[in-house]
Write a protein that holds these residues in place. Structure first.
Motif, PDB file in Angstrom:
ATOM      1  N   ALA A  71       0.819  -1.211   0.000  1.00  0.00           N
ATOM      2  CA  ALA A  71       0.000   0.000   0.000  1.00  0.00           C
ATOM      3  C   ALA A  71       0.853   1.261   0.000  1.00  0.00           C
ATOM      4  O   ALA A  71       0.497   2.264  -0.629  1.00  0.00           O
ATOM      5  CB  ALA A  71      -0.936  -0.003   1.211  1.00  0.00           C
ATOM      6  N   ALA A  72       1.982   1.232   0.696  1.00  0.00           N
ATOM      7  CA  ALA A  72       2.841   2.415   0.762  1.00  0.00           C
ATOM      8  C   ALA A  72       3.402   2.770  -0.613  1.00  0.00           C
ATOM      9  O   ALA A  72       3.527   3.954  -0.958  1.00  0.00           O
ATOM     10  CB  ALA A  72       3.973   2.180   1.756  1.00  0.00           C
ATOM     11  N   SER A  73       3.729   1.764  -1.411  1.00  0.00           N
ATOM     12  CA  SER A  73       4.252   2.024  -2.761  1.00  0.00           C
ATOM     13  C   SER A  73       3.205   2.717  -3.623  1.00  0.00           C
ATOM     14  O   SER A  73       3.506   3.665  -4.357  1.00  0.00           O
ATOM     15  CB  SER A  73       4.688   0.711  -3.418  1.00  0.00           C
ATOM     16  N   PHE A  74       1.972   2.250  -3.521  1.00  0.00           N
ATOM     17  CA  PHE A  74       0.903   2.875  -4.301  1.00  0.00           C
ATOM     18  C   PHE A  74       0.618   4.288  -3.804  1.00  0.00           C
ATOM     19  O   PHE A  74       0.276   5.174  -4.596  1.00  0.00           O
ATOM     20  CB  PHE A  74      -0.361   2.022  -4.220  1.00  0.00           C
ATOM     21  N   LYS A  83      -6.653  -1.640   2.511  1.00  0.00           N
ATOM     22  CA  LYS A  83      -5.511  -0.929   1.935  1.00  0.00           C
ATOM     23  C   LYS A  83      -5.670   0.589   1.977  1.00  0.00           C
ATOM     24  O   LYS A  83      -4.689   1.309   2.201  1.00  0.00           O
ATOM     25  CB  LYS A  83      -5.295  -1.400   0.494  1.00  0.00           C
ATOM     26  N   VAL A  84      -6.886   1.096   1.767  1.00  0.00           N
ATOM     27  CA  VAL A  84      -7.084   2.551   1.729  1.00  0.00           C
ATOM     28  C   VAL A  84      -6.677   3.237   3.034  1.00  0.00           C
ATOM     29  O   VAL A  84      -6.018   4.287   2.996  1.00  0.00           O
ATOM     30  CB  VAL A  84      -8.543   2.886   1.344  1.00  0.00           C
ATOM     31  N   PRO A  85      -7.042   2.719   4.227  1.00  0.00           N
ATOM     32  CA  PRO A  85      -6.559   3.381   5.453  1.00  0.00           C
ATOM     33  C   PRO A  85      -5.037   3.488   5.519  1.00  0.00           C
ATOM     34  O   PRO A  85      -4.505   4.512   5.973  1.00  0.00           O
ATOM     35  CB  PRO A  85      -7.109   2.482   6.570  1.00  0.00           C
ATOM     36  N   ALA A 104      -4.692  -7.923   0.226  1.00  0.00           N
ATOM     37  CA  ALA A 104      -4.845  -6.512   0.578  1.00  0.00           C
ATOM     38  C   ALA A 104      -3.827  -6.070   1.621  1.00  0.00           C
ATOM     39  O   ALA A 104      -3.397  -4.910   1.626  1.00  0.00           O
ATOM     40  CB  ALA A 104      -6.261  -6.251   1.089  1.00  0.00           C
ATOM     41  N   SER A 105      -3.429  -6.987   2.494  1.00  0.00           N
ATOM     42  CA  SER A 105      -2.456  -6.641   3.533  1.00  0.00           C
ATOM     43  C   SER A 105      -1.017  -6.848   3.083  1.00  0.00           C
ATOM     44  O   SER A 105      -0.085  -6.587   3.845  1.00  0.00           O
ATOM     45  CB  SER A 105      -2.723  -7.467   4.796  1.00  0.00           C
ATOM     46  N   GLY A 106      -0.822  -7.350   1.852  1.00  0.00           N
ATOM     47  CA  GLY A 106       0.520  -7.488   1.307  1.00  0.00           C
ATOM     48  C   GLY A 106       1.263  -8.742   1.714  1.00  0.00           C
ATOM     49  O   GLY A 106       2.487  -8.805   1.573  1.00  0.00           O
ATOM     50  N   SER A 107       0.556  -9.753   2.211  1.00  0.00           N
ATOM     51  CA  SER A 107       1.227 -10.978   2.661  1.00  0.00           C
ATOM     52  C   SER A 107       0.903 -12.194   1.801  1.00  0.00           C
ATOM     53  O   SER A 107       1.265 -13.310   2.167  1.00  0.00           O
ATOM     54  CB  SER A 107       0.841 -11.272   4.120  1.00  0.00           C
ATOM     55  N   LEU A 108       0.244 -11.991   0.671  1.00  0.00           N
ATOM     56  CA  LEU A 108      -0.137 -13.138  -0.155  1.00  0.00           C
ATOM     57  C   LEU A 108       1.087 -13.842  -0.733  1.00  0.00           C
ATOM     58  O   LEU A 108       1.103 -15.069  -0.862  1.00  0.00           O
ATOM     59  CB  LEU A 108      -1.068 -12.691  -1.286  1.00  0.00           C
TER      60      LEU A 108
END
Length: 382
Positions: free
Chosen positions: A73-76, A126-128, A272-276
């Motif tokens: 999310a930070a990259s986006f 992800k938005v928060p 969504a949390s980046g752990s997939l």
């Protein structure tokens, strides 16, 4: 501007050396007065007075949700900050466009349920994080407290009654309430009293929430944010379980993931949390380990190992089909399942011509057919 003035001065003093000097001087003066570079910049800037929404932002968000679902999310967030500069957006406008694009995505019907889960995961997980990252970048890492720009953006979003109603009908819940609760609990950008005031206003102005709340007793919608938010804690615990090399303790978890609803919810929460990608790499590891028999292996151990291979392989194929092969395949591509996916699994937009590089052993083929035709195979997964 300075260069144009210099050119004009040189042309004026050029005498008769330059043909059509007067015409050149007029052209340079015309360019200087109109400042074409600045006008081009203004032309591509977002103007909320003349444009209903930032189409560049909507396209970028839609691409992120559907194509780069597993990206951090930070990259986006930093990509959105770059777009903010290019479009000349104020911080409040940036927040509003992110929120509006998210709710537009929620309101649109999807042909596949997992596509809807992608929008739900993006909006409520992800938005928060994106908003918090933008706030920290704009206001500074040491910035604390709520964001006035975000509060203003949320108030303007709450006025888009038709959009919110359509999203609520599609997801069958009060989407704005879920999002504000996440912002209050996961970030410090919004005060609880402000969130409650906006939610109360939303309940009064909505045309559909009363009917939606009455129908809650009929069962939650598969894309309900509460389901995917409740799937976040199990994601962490499952990752810890998958760190165990004991197949007997891991196999029940793998069997749980192979089932329909829980599988898609857990994978959507992980994406969504980046752990997939961590999930995928653990499945790859178990798939590779299950290919080799262990010393002193019993029939039960062999049966569990076969199940482990099948379940991990199917899960990896499912992940690759929904989120892309790159989530599963690492750069080294050393394992069997990674090589098989890279060379043989169909991918949209990539042409593959799988070739048999080695001569197939006829005995192996016959043994495989014999095992497939074995009537005991029906009891394999019972």
């Amino acid at each position: 501007m300075k260069k144009m003035t210099e050119v004009e001065t040189l042309l004026t003093g050029a005498g008769s050396i330059v043909e059509n000097k007067e015409q050149y001087i007029k052209t340079v003066c015309h360019l200087r007065d109109h400042q074409p570079l600045d006008s081009v910049g203004r032309k591509h800037r977002f103007d909320s007075q003349t444009t209903p929404m930032c189409y560049a932002m909507h396209s970028l968000v839609m691409l992120e949700v559907n194509t780069h679902t597993t990206r951090d999310a930070a990259s986006f967030a930093h990509q959105l900050l770059l777009l903010q500069k290019l479009q000349g957006l104020e911080t409040m406008e940036l927040y509003l466009e992110i929120l509006r694009c998210s709710f537009i995505g929620l309101s649109c019907p999807e042909y596949q349920s997992y596509q809807e889960l992608k929008w739900v995961g993006f909006t409520f997980i992800k938005v928060p994080v994106i908003l918090q990252t933008i706030h920290s970048t704009v206001a500074g890492e040491s910035a604390t407290g709520e964001s006035e720009d975000l509060l203003t953006a949320i108030k303007q979003l709450a006025q888009l009654t038709n959009l919110l109603d359509k999203a609520d009908m599609q997801i069958n819940c009060n989407c704005l309430e879920y999002l504000l609760n996440e912002l209050c609990s996961k970030t410090n950008l919004l005060l609880e009293r402000d969130a409650q005031a906006i939610i109360a206003t939303r309940l009064q102005e909505s045309n559909v929430l009363a009917n939606i709340q009455k129908s809650d007793t009929q069962g939650a919608h598969p894309g309900n944010p509460n389901l995917i938010l409740r799937a976040q804690p199990p994601v962490t615990s499952i990752l810890k379980t998958l760190s165990n090399k004991n197949q007997e303790s891991v196999l029940p978890v793998m069997s749980l993931l192979i089932s329909g609803k829980s599988r898609d919810l857990l994978l959507a929460a992980a994406a969504a949390s980046g752990s997939l990608h961590i999930f995928a790499q653990k499945f790859v590891k178990f798939n590779e380990l299950s290919m080799d028999p262990q010393p002193g292996e019993t029939n039960k151990m062999a049966h569990n190992r076969a199940q482990m291979f099948d379940i991990s392989f199917l899960l990896l194929c499912h992940i690759a089909q929904i989120y892309g092969i790159d989530v599963v395949v690492s750069e080294k591509c050393e394992t069997f399942v990674e090589q098989w996916m890279r060379e043989n699994m169909p991918e949209l937009g990539r042409v593959k011509a799988p070739l048999i590089s080695t001569i197939t052993d006829p005995n192996s083929v016959e043994e495989f057919i014999r095992q497939v035709n074995n009537p005991d195979i029906e009891n394999k997964y019972k």
